[in-house]
Design an enzyme around this catalytic site. Sequence first.
Site, PDB file in Angstrom:
ATOM      1  N   VAL A  86       0.838  -1.203   0.000  1.00  0.00           N
ATOM      2  CA  VAL A  86       0.000   0.000   0.000  1.00  0.00           C
ATOM      3  C   VAL A  86       0.869   1.248   0.000  1.00  0.00           C
ATOM      4  O   VAL A  86       0.615   2.206  -0.740  1.00  0.00           O
ATOM      5  CB  VAL A  86      -0.949  -0.004   1.219  1.00  0.00           C
ATOM      6  CG1 VAL A  86      -1.701   1.312   1.308  1.00  0.00           C
ATOM      7  CG2 VAL A  86      -1.938  -1.154   1.111  1.00  0.00           C
ATOM      8  N   TYR A  88       4.021   1.504  -1.021  1.00  0.00           N
ATOM      9  CA  TYR A  88       4.740   1.584  -2.297  1.00  0.00           C
ATOM     10  C   TYR A  88       3.811   2.042  -3.416  1.00  0.00           C
ATOM     11  O   TYR A  88       4.186   2.867  -4.257  1.00  0.00           O
ATOM     12  CB  TYR A  88       5.325   0.207  -2.635  1.00  0.00           C
ATOM     13  CG  TYR A  88       6.220   0.203  -3.848  1.00  0.00           C
ATOM     14  CD1 TYR A  88       7.492   0.745  -3.785  1.00  0.00           C
ATOM     15  CD2 TYR A  88       5.790  -0.345  -5.052  1.00  0.00           C
ATOM     16  CE1 TYR A  88       8.330   0.748  -4.901  1.00  0.00           C
ATOM     17  CE2 TYR A  88       6.598  -0.347  -6.166  1.00  0.00           C
ATOM     18  CZ  TYR A  88       7.871   0.206  -6.084  1.00  0.00           C
ATOM     19  OH  TYR A  88       8.684   0.210  -7.205  1.00  0.00           O
ATOM     20  N   TRP A  89       2.579   1.537  -3.429  1.00  0.00           N
ATOM     21  CA  TRP A  89       1.616   1.889  -4.477  1.00  0.00           C
ATOM     22  C   TRP A  89       1.230   3.365  -4.400  1.00  0.00           C
ATOM     23  O   TRP A  89       0.984   4.006  -5.411  1.00  0.00           O
ATOM     24  CB  TRP A  89       0.377   0.998  -4.331  1.00  0.00           C
ATOM     25  CG  TRP A  89      -0.695   1.268  -5.336  1.00  0.00           C
ATOM     26  CD1 TRP A  89      -0.645   0.993  -6.682  1.00  0.00           C
ATOM     27  CD2 TRP A  89      -1.975   1.854  -5.093  1.00  0.00           C
ATOM     28  NE1 TRP A  89      -1.826   1.370  -7.284  1.00  0.00           N
ATOM     29  CE2 TRP A  89      -2.659   1.908  -6.339  1.00  0.00           C
ATOM     30  CE3 TRP A  89      -2.611   2.332  -3.957  1.00  0.00           C
ATOM     31  CZ2 TRP A  89      -3.946   2.427  -6.462  1.00  0.00           C
ATOM     32  CZ3 TRP A  89      -3.891   2.837  -4.076  1.00  0.00           C
ATOM     33  CH2 TRP A  89      -4.543   2.888  -5.315  1.00  0.00           C
ATOM     34  N   HIS A  90       1.189   3.917  -3.200  1.00  0.00           N
ATOM     35  CA  HIS A  90       0.830   5.325  -3.028  1.00  0.00           C
ATOM     36  C   HIS A  90       1.978   6.291  -3.349  1.00  0.00           C
ATOM     37  O   HIS A  90       1.775   7.494  -3.304  1.00  0.00           O
ATOM     38  CB  HIS A  90       0.344   5.574  -1.598  1.00  0.00           C
ATOM     39  CG  HIS A  90      -1.104   5.260  -1.397  1.00  0.00           C
ATOM     40  ND1 HIS A  90      -1.553   4.008  -1.020  1.00  0.00           N
ATOM     41  CD2 HIS A  90      -2.213   6.028  -1.529  1.00  0.00           C
ATOM     42  CE1 HIS A  90      -2.869   4.029  -0.917  1.00  0.00           C
ATOM     43  NE2 HIS A  90      -3.300   5.229  -1.221  1.00  0.00           N
ATOM     44  N   GLY A  91       3.150   5.780  -3.622  1.00  0.00           N
ATOM     45  CA  GLY A  91       4.244   6.666  -4.003  1.00  0.00           C
ATOM     46  C   GLY A  91       5.546   6.448  -3.278  1.00  0.00           C
ATOM     47  O   GLY A  91       6.563   7.047  -3.622  1.00  0.00           O
TER      48      GLY A  91
END
Length: 420
Positions: free
Chosen positions: A378, A380-383
């Site tokens: 989560v 990593y996916w958000h930035g």
Amino acid sequence: MFFQSEILPRWELCLYLFLTFGSHFYSFYEVFQASQEYEEELDRKFELEKNTLGLRKDPVDFEWSFWMEWGKGYILWLLFGHLVVSLVSSIYMEKYKPWFLMVYGIAACWFLLGSKGLTMIFLHVSISYLVAQLKNPMLTWLTSLLLLSTLQLSAVEEVKRGWYASENEYYLLVFTLIVRCLYYTSFSLEYCWDRTTEMVQHSFLWMLSYTFYYPVFHNGPVITFDEFYAQMSKQQSCNWKSNLSIFIWGAIRILIWWWLAELMIHFMYMHALYSSISHLEAVTYWTLGGLALGQVLFFYVKYLVLFGVPALVVRMDGLKPPDLPRCVSTMYSFSGMWRSFDVGLHRFLIRYIYVPMGGSHCSIFKMLFSTAITFAFVSYWHGSHSYLWSWAVLNWLGVTAENGVKRIVSFPIVHNFIVS
């Protein structure tokens, strides 16, 4: 083992409601007072927007301003076009409805993001599909993470920025690619797990139909492929009288949520105050509490709108969208927040990360590892920003503590001691 719940006396319920709403409204009143007191200073610093009524508006929340601009400009009209295509195909060519919606989604993507943006999305989807042919979930995940990592490369960012005349167009492509990552990952993993020949037939067309399904194209919510395929592949007769009623009442609710969100940022400059350290140091503790409460409640109302609009269109297509977020003021646990706020993302995380990594039906250490990997993704996916990793660790600790307490109180000796 569960504890029996008892209904509280009416006077006690009324007291709790009075204290809850009283504290909410009084803290919001303090934020309103601070907003009025520092209005001129905040205007000079953040350029508060003025409307036709002369009221000023807090523009600091980028996400709300960004999607409102795109929604009013193009996206709402494109969603209306999607509804028209869906209606016509349902009446005359129900069997080919997924492919008509696929073509419309590709055309809408080309219209907003241009040929280069469309090519980039096609490239990501095609690479994921080709790797999925190897039927190896680990390779599929590595491919998805690699494609996601390319969005953070400065050289690639500069090339993409050069494709567009404005930053907003570039960010629309970035947000779309980030959300599409969940979609082509969902399809590819389902393809890897599938042991029948049902999905193999026209599999690439189904992947395109799924990843270019326009209502959820730019910002979600997330619908996993197994749910999309099961519902879209069914032949359903449309009751347009009933659908019209659903659309009218749904649109009214969304307008009320939108009006409430706009009301909050017109009378409480909470994002501007929150971004100004000097003003945070000067306000009262009630104001600080109101700012924190206002932030999370605005986030909740914002996503009622941002997820409510596509969810309504999805429902008009005869599909069942994920449930809308639950009010944060009624949540009291970390796990409840994750389970009930972004329901589609929660289903994705459980189905494709938490359960395959071991989940709750295993040893305590493997469960802790599964939860940690889920939160790591989560973040990593958000930035993958530093503050996101801190946020992920705190959430992991909160969920771990809750699960630990649940396990402890499930022991008979502890349970009997509490209820005795």
